[in-house]
Design a protein around this motif. Structure first.
Motif, PDB file in Angstrom:
ATOM      1  N   LEU A   1      40.545  41.583  47.542  1.00 28.46           N
ATOM      2  CA  LEU A   1      39.746  40.503  46.966  1.00 28.46           C
ATOM      3  C   LEU A   1      40.637  39.627  46.087  1.00 28.46           C
ATOM      4  N   LEU A   2      40.691  38.340  46.405  1.00 30.11           N
ATOM      5  CA  LEU A   2      41.453  37.374  45.618  1.00 30.11           C
ATOM      6  C   LEU A   2      40.569  36.186  45.263  1.00 30.11           C
ATOM      7  N   VAL A   3      40.943  35.513  44.181  1.00 33.32           N
ATOM      8  CA  VAL A   3      40.268  34.292  43.738  1.00 33.32           C
ATOM      9  C   VAL A   3      41.312  33.204  43.523  1.00 33.32           C
ATOM     10  N   ARG A   4      40.908  31.953  43.736  1.00 31.67           N
ATOM     11  CA  ARG A   4      41.800  30.837  43.427  1.00 31.67           C
ATOM     12  C   ARG A   4      41.373  30.261  42.086  1.00 31.67           C
TER      13      ARG A   4
ATOM     14  N   PRO B   1      45.574  28.858  32.589  1.00 32.46           N
ATOM     15  CA  PRO B   1      46.871  28.876  33.285  1.00 32.46           C
ATOM     16  C   PRO B   1      46.710  29.311  34.741  1.00 32.46           C
ATOM     17  N   GLY B   2      47.590  28.816  35.564  1.00 32.85           N
ATOM     18  CA  GLY B   2      47.628  29.237  36.959  1.00 32.85           C
ATOM     19  C   GLY B   2      46.686  28.494  37.882  1.00 32.85           C
ATOM     20  N   LYS B   3      46.218  27.319  37.480  1.00 38.15           N
ATOM     21  CA  LYS B   3      45.297  26.559  38.326  1.00 38.15           C
ATOM     22  C   LYS B   3      45.905  26.376  39.720  1.00 38.15           C
ATOM     23  N   GLY B   4      45.103  26.689  40.752  1.00 36.63           N
ATOM     24  CA  GLY B   4      45.546  26.539  42.134  1.00 36.63           C
ATOM     25  C   GLY B   4      46.192  27.786  42.723  1.00 36.63           C
ATOM     26  N   TYR B   5      46.524  28.749  41.886  1.00 37.21           N
ATOM     27  CA  TYR B   5      47.109  29.997  42.376  1.00 37.21           C
ATOM     28  C   TYR B   5      46.008  30.991  42.745  1.00 37.21           C
ATOM     29  N   TRP B   6      46.320  31.806  43.744  1.00 33.15           N
ATOM     30  CA  TRP B   6      45.444  32.911  44.115  1.00 33.15           C
ATOM     31  C   TRP B   6      45.850  34.123  43.299  1.00 33.15           C
ATOM     32  N   THR B   7      44.856  34.759  42.677  1.00 38.84           N
ATOM     33  CA  THR B   7      45.089  35.948  41.861  1.00 38.84           C
ATOM     34  C   THR B   7      43.974  36.958  42.138  1.00 38.84           C
ATOM     35  N   ASN B   8      44.141  38.149  41.616  1.00 36.58           N
ATOM     36  CA  ASN B   8      43.051  39.114  41.653  1.00 36.58           C
ATOM     37  C   ASN B   8      42.081  38.760  40.524  1.00 36.58           C
ATOM     38  N   PRO B   9      40.784  39.075  40.692  1.00 36.25           N
ATOM     39  CA  PRO B   9      39.831  38.787  39.615  1.00 36.25           C
ATOM     40  C   PRO B   9      40.174  39.584  38.363  1.00 36.25           C
ATOM     41  N   GLY B  10      39.836  39.021  37.214  1.00 36.07           N
ATOM     42  CA  GLY B  10      40.101  39.726  35.960  1.00 36.07           C
ATOM     43  C   GLY B  10      39.793  38.866  34.761  1.00 36.07           C
TER      44      GLY B  10
END
Length: 185
Positions: free
Chosen positions: A52-55, A60-69
């Motif tokens: 599961l990833l979110v954009r 910080p990190g606008k536009g990057y895909w990360t894990n939710p948190g």
């Protein structure tokens, strides 16, 4: 930011050597400001060998895909925080299986980040359209063409190729410690 006034009594703070380090200490009471800390949590939810990833929709990190948190709240247990964050950001219900990763990042604000392996329960990935503008389960092949943040790439490796069982929630400790989040190997 340096503490100028005591959080206990409001008196002025002064630098004082404590345990070999200069720290802000109250001039009137025993309060010591031990430093600035933040604790972040991240979810590693795997379903059908996809993570599961979110954009991110914000810095910080606008536009990057990360894990939710997110960051823990003062009156919330850490494992409750990550369940809430996953649900808020993605609409996915998941439960904690174990602690599988830890990042220690010293600095002006010392940040500790705890990665949780989580079991998918229900829901379809739906972004909150505030913190995140896209959400889904993705394979390594799909991630290769996505703008995945570096730290998240490491966490995905941890999620898909665990080297142990991590630290698990101790649901029945030998001594009841109400209000504690206890994890053990």
């Amino acid at each position: 930011m340096e503490a100028k006034y005591c959080m206990t009594c409001g008196s002025a703070m002064e630098p004082r050597e404590i345990d070999g380090i200069f720290r802000s200490a109250c001039t009137a009471c025993s309060f010591v400001h031990w430093g600035n800390y933040s604790v972040g949590v991240g979810a590693l939810v795997v379903k059908d060998k996809k993570v599961l990833l979110v954009r991110r929709a914000q810095e910080p990190g606008k536009g990057y895909w990360t894990n939710p948190g997110g960051y823990i709240e003062e009156a919330e247990l850490i494992h409750e925080t990550i369940c809430r964050e996953v649900l808020e950001e993605t609409g996915i219900e998941a439960v904690v299986k174990s602690v599988v990763a830890l990042r220690d990042q010293p600095g002006r604000i010392h940040n500790v980040y705890i990665g949780f392996s989580m079991e998918y329960v229900s829901g379809e990935p739906t972004p909150d359209q505030y913190e995140v503008d896209a959400a889904g389960f993705y394979s390594l092949e799909e991630m290769a063409t996505m703008n995945v943040a570096g730290f998240t790439k490491w966490l995905v490796q941890v999620a898909l190729h665990p080297e142990g069982d991590g630290l698990n929630i101790d649901e029945q400790p030998i001594v009841p410690l109400n209000g504690y989040g206890l994890f053990r190997s």
